[in-house]
Scaffold this active site. Structure first.
Site, PDB file in Angstrom:
ATOM      1  N   LYS A  31       0.817  -1.227   0.000  1.00 20.83           N
ATOM      2  CA  LYS A  31       0.000   0.000   0.000  1.00 20.83           C
ATOM      3  C   LYS A  31       0.846   1.270   0.000  1.00 20.83           C
ATOM      4  O   LYS A  31       0.492   2.241  -0.669  1.00 20.83           O
ATOM      5  CB  LYS A  31      -0.955   0.000   1.184  1.00 20.83           C
ATOM      6  CG  LYS A  31      -0.308   0.207   2.545  1.00 20.83           C
ATOM      7  CD  LYS A  31      -1.337   0.295   3.643  1.00 20.83           C
ATOM      8  CE  LYS A  31      -0.668   0.455   4.996  1.00 20.83           C
ATOM      9  NZ  LYS A  31       0.002   1.743   5.161  1.00 20.83           N
ATOM     10  N   THR A  32       1.964   1.265   0.732  1.00 22.87           N
ATOM     11  CA  THR A  32       2.793   2.466   0.766  1.00 22.87           C
ATOM     12  C   THR A  32       3.346   2.766  -0.620  1.00 22.87           C
ATOM     13  O   THR A  32       3.428   3.928  -1.039  1.00 22.87           O
ATOM     14  CB  THR A  32       3.945   2.299   1.780  1.00 22.87           C
ATOM     15  OG1 THR A  32       3.405   1.979   3.063  1.00 22.87           O
ATOM     16  CG2 THR A  32       4.752   3.573   1.892  1.00 22.87           C
ATOM     17  N   ASP A 217      -3.847   7.518   4.697  1.00 22.84           N
ATOM     18  CA  ASP A 217      -3.297   6.185   4.932  1.00 22.84           C
ATOM     19  C   ASP A 217      -3.908   5.613   6.208  1.00 22.84           C
ATOM     20  O   ASP A 217      -4.324   6.357   7.105  1.00 22.84           O
ATOM     21  CB  ASP A 217      -1.775   6.293   5.074  1.00 22.84           C
ATOM     22  CG  ASP A 217      -1.096   4.939   5.201  1.00 22.84           C
ATOM     23  OD1 ASP A 217      -1.681   3.944   4.727  1.00 22.84           O
ATOM     24  OD2 ASP A 217       0.011   4.882   5.760  1.00 22.84           O
ATOM     25  N   GLU A 218      -3.969   4.281   6.316  1.00 19.30           N
ATOM     26  CA  GLU A 218      -4.509   3.599   7.505  1.00 19.30           C
ATOM     27  C   GLU A 218      -5.910   4.119   7.839  1.00 19.30           C
ATOM     28  O   GLU A 218      -6.233   4.420   8.993  1.00 19.30           O
ATOM     29  CB  GLU A 218      -3.569   3.783   8.712  1.00 19.30           C
ATOM     30  CG  GLU A 218      -2.146   3.310   8.487  1.00 19.30           C
ATOM     31  CD  GLU A 218      -1.999   1.795   8.474  1.00 19.30           C
ATOM     32  OE1 GLU A 218      -3.031   1.096   8.470  1.00 19.30           O
ATOM     33  OE2 GLU A 218      -0.859   1.311   8.450  1.00 19.30           O
ATOM     34  N   GLN A 248      -7.845  -5.032   9.533  1.00 18.61           N
ATOM     35  CA  GLN A 248      -6.780  -4.653  10.460  1.00 18.61           C
ATOM     36  C   GLN A 248      -7.186  -3.476  11.353  1.00 18.61           C
ATOM     37  O   GLN A 248      -6.329  -2.782  11.880  1.00 18.61           O
ATOM     38  CB  GLN A 248      -5.500  -4.315   9.685  1.00 18.61           C
ATOM     39  CG  GLN A 248      -4.933  -5.507   8.924  1.00 18.61           C
ATOM     40  CD  GLN A 248      -3.577  -5.208   8.302  1.00 18.61           C
ATOM     41  OE1 GLN A 248      -2.562  -5.119   8.984  1.00 18.61           O
ATOM     42  NE2 GLN A 248      -3.560  -5.050   6.993  1.00 18.61           N
ATOM     43  N   ARG A 603       1.926 -11.157  10.462  1.00 15.12           N
ATOM     44  CA  ARG A 603       3.252 -10.560  10.697  1.00 15.12           C
ATOM     45  C   ARG A 603       4.352 -11.516  10.247  1.00 15.12           C
ATOM     46  O   ARG A 603       5.498 -11.120  10.073  1.00 15.12           O
ATOM     47  CB  ARG A 603       3.474 -10.260  12.194  1.00 15.12           C
ATOM     48  CG  ARG A 603       2.546  -9.245  12.850  1.00 15.12           C
ATOM     49  CD  ARG A 603       2.359  -7.973  12.064  1.00 15.12           C
ATOM     50  NE  ARG A 603       1.205  -8.077  11.190  1.00 15.12           N
ATOM     51  CZ  ARG A 603       0.975  -7.271  10.158  1.00 15.12           C
ATOM     52  NH1 ARG A 603       1.846  -6.336   9.851  1.00 15.12           N
ATOM     53  NH2 ARG A 603      -0.095  -7.416   9.401  1.00 15.12           N
TER      54      ARG A 603
END
Length: 673
Positions: A31-32, A217-218, A248, A603
């Site tokens: 995504k970044t 973002d987020e 998330q 993770r």
């Protein structure tokens, strides 16, 4: 501009620039990379001026990293993009327009310590025992109410508890105290700009005209206040792109609303949705397990993560007799993995609550494994650092009563508690700022002999340094102030340990270096109040991350979001632990606990181990534990079950050794010396 390195959905997200866009970006989906390429696309292909773009995220670290990557991709022009956190943006708006809302231009941002002090004082004024009611929990209720654009209200009988009533009672006094000190709290940095945009369409137009394109973002971590601010900024064009993953959303306890992302179309009609479902992090075994767990959540955007990294090591599910055996088994297998060539930096042990770390720490020490626990005492919570910051606050804002009371006798200058109590009472009874009363201490009746002179000397000191700091040279002036009051000697004298004394002096030195770094960066614009604003934002927004090389990482699942390791041990897979039965009186939230398990699983890049204990000791009693429901969600073909509880010992010889080593240690401990 070359987009060939992106997959098809990523390219679609980058090239869709007009109107509302929701980018559903699953774990490890890049995504970044999409956000950075979209920023570059807007500037290079759409010829959008950098200053017309506002990109917001949730930590200063993330904003800084995005800016660096944007500059690498799009060139120096990317430095002019407003890339910051929601709260930093709100602070910028307040700095420009605070007076329009009745706040001083040089307003202060109350830190957690200030807020707790105000809450405790308000509780006393309402005759609420601050020993019976946790002031932090009261503050948390107030914060969540403000983030939801409401005020704390007592719940109907049979619902909630007395804390709701306490928060309702102290809230007006809390707000009044902030205003009296010319201060706002962290939540006000979102609420007040939104209120300003409502009351002053001319100010709102100033921002909607400037920022033609918005990126968030987020987005799953946004609360109601942030959503409202975003709706205001989107204006009529609604060129708003939000990137996030409802699977998330794990921060509801601090106000995050998963419905913001689920109801995106409701808030921004006519929008487009792009799904990033290819994962570049984990093996297909790990992803299939994660998909199986999260699929059970009823309210979610339907998506399924996939990877071209097919196969991978099976997931181990380990049942241990108790938490100590769980810790020993994990520690032994950590050392074994390192013996097979895996770096300590590539290993993490994750857990639901901080209390689970202690047995793990002991077991790792027994195995000689270096580790780092994320979530110890924060640097800015250290007493001597807070004292110096209180000097800064009182110098920058004379109305800051909490800071004045903290440092008026630090280092000791003969101003005792009796003097302070009488000065504070006089200020309160006469409705005067404490600073005004301190300056006229000679007029306050019944002060101990010589106290007024000592208070006068303190006021002279503060006024001299207020003038000095106004000239600039913040770092130099700070060193001069601390030398004059002999702060280092007082810090050393507060402990009998030379090592602890050295740490105290070093902590103050680190604070001064941070001030000097700020001064170098800001140049002529460096002001003490601006530094305090930056400090408040940094310490409230940053998530602590591992920074010690050659160490295994121990951290909570909440702290682990956004990070990844080759080998992850996720411990405590038991009912009432993961999923948790409810923290600090909060009701259970099974959907969010499932999302938390999903975050923990994703993770891991290569290997995942899930452990649980058959029994745990709680308040001195051994209690049987039930396996987590999430374990039964895992496809059997992906899991190797290792049972250290029953008669059947694990197949791997080393695991037998670990188990019997633990028993031997117990027998040793029972032998007389």
């Amino acid at each position: 501009m070359d987009l060939s390195g992106l997959n098809a959905p990523q390219r679609e997200a980058v090239m869709t620039t007009e109107g509302p866009l929701l980018v559903l970006a699953g774990a490890g989906s890049g995504k970044t990379r999409v956000i950075i390429h979209r920023l570059a696309w807007l500037m290079q292909k759409k010829k959008v001026p950098a200053r017309s773009i506002l990109a917001v995220t949730f930590t200063n670290k993330a904003a800084s990293e995005m800016r660096e990557r944007a500059v690498q991709l799009a060139g120096p022009q990317a430095k002019k993009v407003s890339l910051q956190t929601f709260h930093a943006f709100g602070a910028d708006v307040m700095r420009e327009h605070a007076t329009k809302l009745g706040f001083p231009k040089k307003f202060a941002i109350a830190d957690m310590g200030d807020q707790i002090s105000i809450i405790k004082r308000a509780m006393r004024e309402r005759n609420v025992d601050d020993r019976e009611f946790d002031s932090r929990k009261v503050l948390s209720i107030i914060s969540r109410a403000k983030n939801s654009r409401t005020e704390p209200q007592p719940k109907p009988e049979g619902q909630g508890d007395d804390y709701d009533l306490v928060a309702h009672l102290v809230y007006p006094l809390y707000q009044l105290a902030l205003k009296a000190q010319g201060a706002v709290d962290f939540d006000d940095l979102l609420l007040l700009p939104a209120r300003l945009f409502e009351k002053r369409p001319d100010v709102k137009k100033e921002y909607t005209d400037r920022f033609q394109y918005l990126m968030v973002d987020e987005y799953q971590d946004t609360n109601t206040a942030q959503l409202e601010l975003l709706v205001h900024l989107a204006g009529d064009k609604k060129n708003v792109c939000v990137v996030g993953d409802d699977d998330q959303c794990i921060y509801s306890w601090r106000g995050a609303e998963v419905k913001n992302i689920l109801d995106f179309e409701k808030h921004f009609p006519g929008g487009k949705e792009v799904r990033l479902e290819q994962n570049y992090r984990s093996s297909s075994v790990i992803l299939d397990a994660a998909n199986a767990v999260i699929a059970k959540n009823p309210e979610r955007k339907d998506k399924k993560m996939w990877t071209d990294q097919l196969g991978g090591a099976v997931i181990q599910s380990v049942a241990c007799p108790d938490e100590n055996e769980e810790a020993r088994w994990v520690a032994f297998n950590v050392r074994k993995a390192m013996g097979n060539g895996l770096s300590a930096d590539d290993i993490a042990i994750l857990y639901r609550t901080n209390g689970q770390a202690r047995p793990i720490e002991e077991a790792l020490r027994e195995q000689g494994v270096f580790y780092e626990v994320i979530g110890g005492q924060e640097f800015f919570d250290k007493r001597e650092v807070k004292d110096v910051i209180a000097y800064f606050k009182a110098i920058a804002n004379p109305l800051d009563q909490m800071s004045l009371l903290r440092i008026v006798n630090v280092p000791a200058r003969g101003i005792g508690d009796v003097t302070l109590e009488r000065l504070s009472t006089f200020a309160q009874e006469n409705d005067k700022p404490l600073w005004d009363v301190l300056k006229a201490a000679a007029d306050v009746p019944d002060l101990p002999r010589g106290a007024a002179e000592k208070v006068g000397e303190f006021c002279d000191l503060m006024e001299r340094y207020r003038a000095e700091f106004a000239k600039g040279h913040l770092g130099h002036t700070t060193r001069k102030l601390l030398e004059e009051i002999d702060f280092a000697a007082a810090a050393r004298a507060s402990t009998n340990s030379p090592t602890a004394a050295a740490r105290k002096v070093q902590a103050v030195e680190e604070l001064i270096r941070s001030l000097e770094t700020f001064e170098t960066k800001e140049g002529a614009r460096a002001r003490l109040m601006n530094y305090l604003h930056r400090l408040s934002l940094d310490t409230r927004e940053e998530e602590e991350e591992p920074d010690r090389k050659g160490s295994v990482t121990l951290m909570t699942l909440h702290s682990a979001k956004g990070l990844e390791w080759k080998h992850v041990f996720l411990i405590g897979l038991e009912e009432d632990l993961l999923p948790h039965s409810g923290m600090q009186g909060e009701p259970p939230n099974p959907e969010e606990e499932r999302r938390l398990a999903y975050v923990g699983i994703t993770r891991a890049r290569e290997r995942l181990v899930l452990t649980r204990a058959a029994n745990r000791v709680k308040r001195g009693k051994v209690l049987p534990r039930t396996p987590s429901r999430f374990l039964s969600d895992l496809p059997e073909a992906l899991v190797e079950v290792i049972d250290l509880v029953g008669d059947t010992m694990p197949i791997v010889p080393e695991q037998k050794v670990a188990f019997f080593a633990g028993l031997k240690e117990k027998f040793k401990a029972q032998k007389p010396p």
